[in-house]
Write an enzyme that holds these catalytic residues in place. Structure first.
Site, PDB file in Angstrom:
ATOM      1  N   ARG A 103      -1.674 -13.551   2.416  1.00 18.79           N
ATOM      2  CA  ARG A 103      -2.349 -12.544   3.061  1.00 18.79           C
ATOM      3  C   ARG A 103      -3.843 -12.825   2.460  1.00 18.79           C
ATOM      4  NH1 ARG A 103      -1.173  -7.198  -0.593  1.00 18.79           N
ATOM      5  NH2 ARG A 103      -1.702  -7.958  -2.844  1.00 18.79           N
ATOM      6  N   CYS A 107     -11.587 -15.231   7.194  1.00 17.17           N
ATOM      7  CA  CYS A 107     -13.150 -15.495   6.297  1.00 17.17           C
ATOM      8  C   CYS A 107     -13.971 -14.040   6.978  1.00 17.17           C
ATOM      9  CB  CYS A 107     -13.455 -16.830   7.027  1.00 17.17           C
ATOM     10  SG  CYS A 107     -15.355 -16.989   6.828  1.00 17.17           S
ATOM     11  N   ASN A 141      -7.291  -3.908   3.402  1.00 18.06           N
ATOM     12  CA  ASN A 141      -6.627  -3.766   2.007  1.00 18.06           C
ATOM     13  C   ASN A 141      -7.399  -4.546   0.989  1.00 18.06           C
ATOM     14  OD1 ASN A 141      -4.287  -2.457   0.881  1.00 18.06           O
ATOM     15  ND2 ASN A 141      -4.085  -4.666   0.047  1.00 18.06           N
ATOM     16  N   GLU A 142      -7.908  -3.953  -0.043  1.00 20.30           N
ATOM     17  CA  GLU A 142      -8.474  -4.661  -1.325  1.00 20.30           C
ATOM     18  C   GLU A 142      -9.180  -5.861  -0.926  1.00 20.30           C
ATOM     19  OE1 GLU A 142      -5.329  -5.797  -4.099  1.00 20.30           O
ATOM     20  OE2 GLU A 142      -5.414  -3.721  -4.941  1.00 20.30           O
ATOM     21  N   GLU A 313      -3.166   3.427  -5.157  1.00 23.74           N
ATOM     22  CA  GLU A 313      -2.155   2.819  -5.694  1.00 23.74           C
ATOM     23  C   GLU A 313      -2.016   2.957  -7.253  1.00 23.74           C
ATOM     24  OE1 GLU A 313      -1.880  -1.534  -4.300  1.00 23.74           O
ATOM     25  OE2 GLU A 313      -2.537  -0.927  -2.506  1.00 23.74           O
ATOM     26  N   TRP A 321       2.569  -9.546 -10.701  1.00 22.23           N
ATOM     27  CA  TRP A 321       1.487 -10.672 -10.103  1.00 22.23           C
ATOM     28  C   TRP A 321       0.810 -10.982 -11.804  1.00 22.23           C
ATOM     29  CZ3 TRP A 321      -2.625  -7.514 -12.023  1.00 22.23           C
ATOM     30  CH2 TRP A 321      -2.490  -6.264 -11.685  1.00 22.23           C
ATOM     31  N   GLU A 361       6.601  -9.851  -3.442  1.00 17.98           N
ATOM     32  CA  GLU A 361       6.637  -8.751  -4.410  1.00 17.98           C
ATOM     33  C   GLU A 361       7.958  -8.231  -4.714  1.00 17.98           C
ATOM     34  OE1 GLU A 361       3.696  -6.155  -2.910  1.00 17.98           O
ATOM     35  OE2 GLU A 361       2.078  -7.386  -3.568  1.00 17.98           O
ATOM     36  N   MET A 363       9.730  -8.657  -7.209  1.00 20.56           N
ATOM     37  CA  MET A 363      10.008  -8.237  -8.583  1.00 20.56           C
ATOM     38  C   MET A 363       9.222  -7.055  -9.128  1.00 20.56           C
ATOM     39  SD  MET A 363      12.142 -10.265  -9.161  1.00 20.56           S
ATOM     40  CE  MET A 363      12.603 -10.128 -10.783  1.00 20.56           C
ATOM     41  N   HIS A 364       8.322  -6.467  -8.116  1.00 19.80           N
ATOM     42  CA  HIS A 364       7.579  -5.441  -8.312  1.00 19.80           C
ATOM     43  C   HIS A 364       8.272  -4.101  -8.180  1.00 19.80           C
ATOM     44  CE1 HIS A 364       4.045  -2.453  -7.987  1.00 19.80           C
ATOM     45  NE2 HIS A 364       3.318  -3.464  -8.072  1.00 19.80           N
TER      46      HIS A 364
HETATM   47  C1  GAL Z   1      -2.384  -4.312  -4.796  1.00 23.79           C
HETATM   48  C2  GAL Z   1      -2.166  -4.477  -3.455  1.00 23.79           C
HETATM   49  C3  GAL Z   1      -0.567  -4.110  -2.543  1.00 23.79           C
HETATM   50  C4  GAL Z   1       0.244  -4.841  -3.425  1.00 23.79           C
HETATM   51  C5  GAL Z   1       0.173  -4.304  -5.116  1.00 23.79           C
HETATM   52  C6  GAL Z   1       1.167  -4.756  -5.927  1.00 23.79           C
HETATM   53  O1  GAL Z   1      -3.140  -5.322  -5.249  1.00 23.79           O
HETATM   54  O2  GAL Z   1      -3.382  -3.767  -2.683  1.00 23.79           O
HETATM   55  O3  GAL Z   1      -0.688  -4.630  -1.430  1.00 23.79           O
HETATM   56  O4  GAL Z   1       0.157  -6.123  -3.487  1.00 23.79           O
HETATM   57  O5  GAL Z   1      -1.176  -4.605  -5.390  1.00 23.79           O
HETATM   58  O6  GAL Z   1       0.763  -4.371  -7.165  1.00 23.79           O
END
Ligand code: GAL
Length: 641
Positions: A103, A107, A141-142, A313, A321, A361, A363-364
């Site tokens: 993702r 640019c 997003n971020e 979040e 991560w 993700e 494992m999240h």
């Molecule tokens: C944030 C992001 C989310 C997801 C999350 C996982 O940085 O906005 O999309 O990736 O982390 O912890």
């Protein structure tokens, strides 16, 4: 504070959706954030749209009484778009294309991508802008996640040249401002200026500083385009963006000014390993996160949202991560919720509703396990929701005791010319914030152009740029001021000030920094029994009206005071910083007291919150509204005055 959750209906069979939203509502959740990565499902092929599924998801949420925060999906341009317009891809510092397959591959400087982002934003705003469930929009997003602020694409180079031309007017002015007679670096036209990467040795610091300012301006430009569309098509809804932790690559105040609310993504344990903490602290706070990291960002983003901020979040369990991904302590998920309450967040939502069985993700953790049974955080979310419902309404947070000035341009300045490998302005600001918070003081983090009137104490841990206007506002505020090393050490053109640092601050305290030195790890400069300096020390010449409060054993002055202004000439250890701060805060009329390493206090009106981040229980002398006494590890206590 309203509780919610990030929901990805596009990643699950539709048969689950109805029970999803019903279970959310039953849990006490009041909103979902959706849509921010769903471009390929909304527009599977150029110009062919599939809105029905998203319509149904939004309607289901609405029917269950949930509000919707809708994300624009511009962080994930789909494959067909990348193939049709490969020039939208970012290039890294090494010139390599950052390709499709994760993702944030676009640019910020690409006009082609900007048009595509505007197109999809307008279509979404048109479709959902008036929907009664939609209460807010999240842009993208971020911004900057995965090191994506900087791009060296052709579009970025061209945009940088235009940005320079606008800033300096003529290339001669650029040559003069940067001082390019040094090493024959002069340019004959803006078209000759490249990125500051790929040079033989370090590139010119003013070049790097302006490159960072330019890159930040490109993020602002990108965000502003979406904001304009959303404002017009969806009036009355809040426009937000989700900022990150430990991230300074663009000016968050500037983006925040375009928004209604600043939100951020809080991963206390994920950040712990990446933060500027000792190995001992990383072990001690392995399962709670550092006692001040979350609070630092709450305060910072409160300023970015001009008072309005959310946690959009929130970590519900192990993330995927970080280098290692420990599980939260029992109670920690609830504790993080209460920190957000204490700091005045309007909303908080967990990432994510259900752990995904596939993808990067997988494992999240989520609030639900992949088998759709409640995960470990569920009871804590339940408890928080129930207690919050019982407590409502809470008084507003109000102003803190202390203002800490945090400035993105100054953070970049230290990166552009560090003069010591481990110099890190964010880490310094966080250390000062920790010192104040451990002393029981509440801290507002504010930009240098903030109104400082009304604060008893203003901290400048690393304000590199101190122009006259800033110094005058400091003086007019009547606050006691404590400034650290490197204050006023550059002009905006990145020169050493004509009369040497601390530049404009000299109107408050008559000191001149004649020489600086940086020191490798392990080298310690003692200041008697008071403490020590490591990393950075300045030789200061003080005027006759200035008192030297503390000196190094080698005779160099370390702590200088003149009426209400104080200057620290070295990077002092934790204990000494606390001692100096306690002394200065006391003279400013505050009542500092050392809470120890683990316990933190916050006030919200007449509500007091105590957080125990440490491994030992803590006994307190209050009748509690919420919590147990002694307060267990990862526990929270709340009482009212
Ligand atoms: C944030 C992001 C989310 C997801 C999350 C996982 O940085 O906005 O999309 O990736 O982390 O912890």
């Amino acid at each position: 504070m309203k509780l919610g959750v990030c929901w990805y209906p596009e990643q699950w069979p539709e048969a689950l959706w109805a029970s999803d939203v019903q279970r959310m509502a039953a849990l006490g959740l009041l909103f979902v954030r959706i849509g921010e990565f769903a471009w390929s499902r909304i527009e599977p092929e150029p110009g062919r749209f599939e809105w029905d599924w998203l319509d149904r998801a939004v309607d289901l949420a609405h029917a269950a009484g949930l509000e919707v925060v809708m994300g624009t999906p511009t962080a994930t341009p789909p494959k067909w778009l990348v193939d049709a317009h490969p020039e939208i891809l970012a290039k890294g510092r090494d010139g390599q294309v950052r390709g499709f397959g994760s993702r944030r591959h676009y640019c910020f400087s690409s006009d082609v991508y900007l048009e595509q982002a505007k197109r999809i934003t307008a279509l979404m705003a048109d479709r959902y802008g008036q929907h009664p469930a939609v209460v807010a929009w999240q842009t993208d997003n971020e911004y900057g996640c995965h090191d994506t602020v900087v791009s060296t694409s052709d579009a970025a180079k061209a945009a940088f040249r235009r940005w320079l031309a606008e800033r300096y007017g003529s290339v001669q002015a650029l040559n003069a401002a940067w001082g390019l007679s040094f090493w024959s670096q002069e340019y004959r036209s803006f078209d000759e200026v490249d990125t500051p990467f790929g040079t033989v040795t370090e590139s010119h610091p003013a070049h790097r500083q302006d490159w960072q300012r330019f890159s930040s301006a490109m993020v602002e430009r990108f965000n502003a385009a979406q904001v304009e569309i959303l404002r017009a098509a969806s009036p009355g809804r809040d426009i937000v963006h989700n900022f990150m932790g430990l991230f300074t690559e663009f000016d968050h105040y500037a983006v925040g000014r375009q928004l209604d609310v600043a939100t951020w993504d809080s991963y206390p344990i994920g950040f712990l390993g990446q933060g500027p903490f000792s190995a001992a602290d990383k072990a001690r706070y392995l399962r709670t996160g550092h006692p001040d990291l979350t609070a630092f960002h709450h305060s910072l983003y409160r300023a970015c949202g001009q008072g309005r901020w959310w946690v959009i979040e929130q970590q519900p369990g192990p993330v995927n991560w970080a280098a290692w991904n420990p599980a939260p302590a029992k109670g920690a998920v609830e504790l993080w919720g209460w920190e957000a309450v204490a700091h005045g967040a309007e909303r908080m939502s967990w990432f994510r509703w259900r752990q995904a069985p596939t993808g990067q993700e997988a494992m999240h953790a989520g609030l639900n396990r992949p088998d759709n049974l409640p995960g470990a955080a569920w009871p804590e979310v339940e408890a928080l929701a129930a207690c919050l419902a019982a407590l409502r309404p809470l008084p507003p947070r109000g102003r803190s005791d202390v203002a800490l000035i945090f400035d993105y341009d100054s953070v970049w300045a230290v990166q552009s010319q560090p003069q010591g490998r481990d110099q890190d302005a964010l880490a310094t600001a966080m250390a000062w914030h920790t010192a104040a918070r451990r002393l029981g003081l509440s801290v507002d983090i504010v930009p240098p152009d903030a109104d400082m009137a009304g604060y008893g104490l203003v901290l400048l841990p690393g304000q590199v740029f101190v122009d006259e206007g800033f110094a005058r506002r400091l003086e007019d505020s009547d606050a006691t001021v404590l400034a650290g090393p490197r204050t006023g050490s550059k002009t905006r053109d990145f020169a050493i000030p004509a009369h040497l640092p601390p530049d404009g601050l000299k109107t408050l305290i008559d000191v001149t920094v004649a020489r600086v030195e940086s020191l490798p790890p392990g080298i310690v400069l003692p200041a008697g029994n008071a403490g020590e300096v490591t990393g950075w020390m300045e030789d200061v010449e003080a005027g006759t009206a200035v008192e030297t409060r503390l000196a190094l054993d080698d005779g160099r002055g370390l702590w200088f005071a003149s009426q209400a202004a104080h200057y620290l000439a070295g990077q002092v250890d934790e204990g000494l910083l606390r001692r100096v701060l306690a002394d200065v805060a006391t003279t400013a009329g505050l009542s500092p007291r050392d809470l120890g390493p683990d316990v933190r206090l916050e006030r919200r009106g007449n509500f007091n919150f105590l957080f125990n981040y440490g491994p030992e229980p803590v006994t307190i002398a209050h009748d509690l509204l919420i919590g147990q006494n002694p307060v267990p590890p990862a526990g929270v206590a709340i009482w009212r005055d």
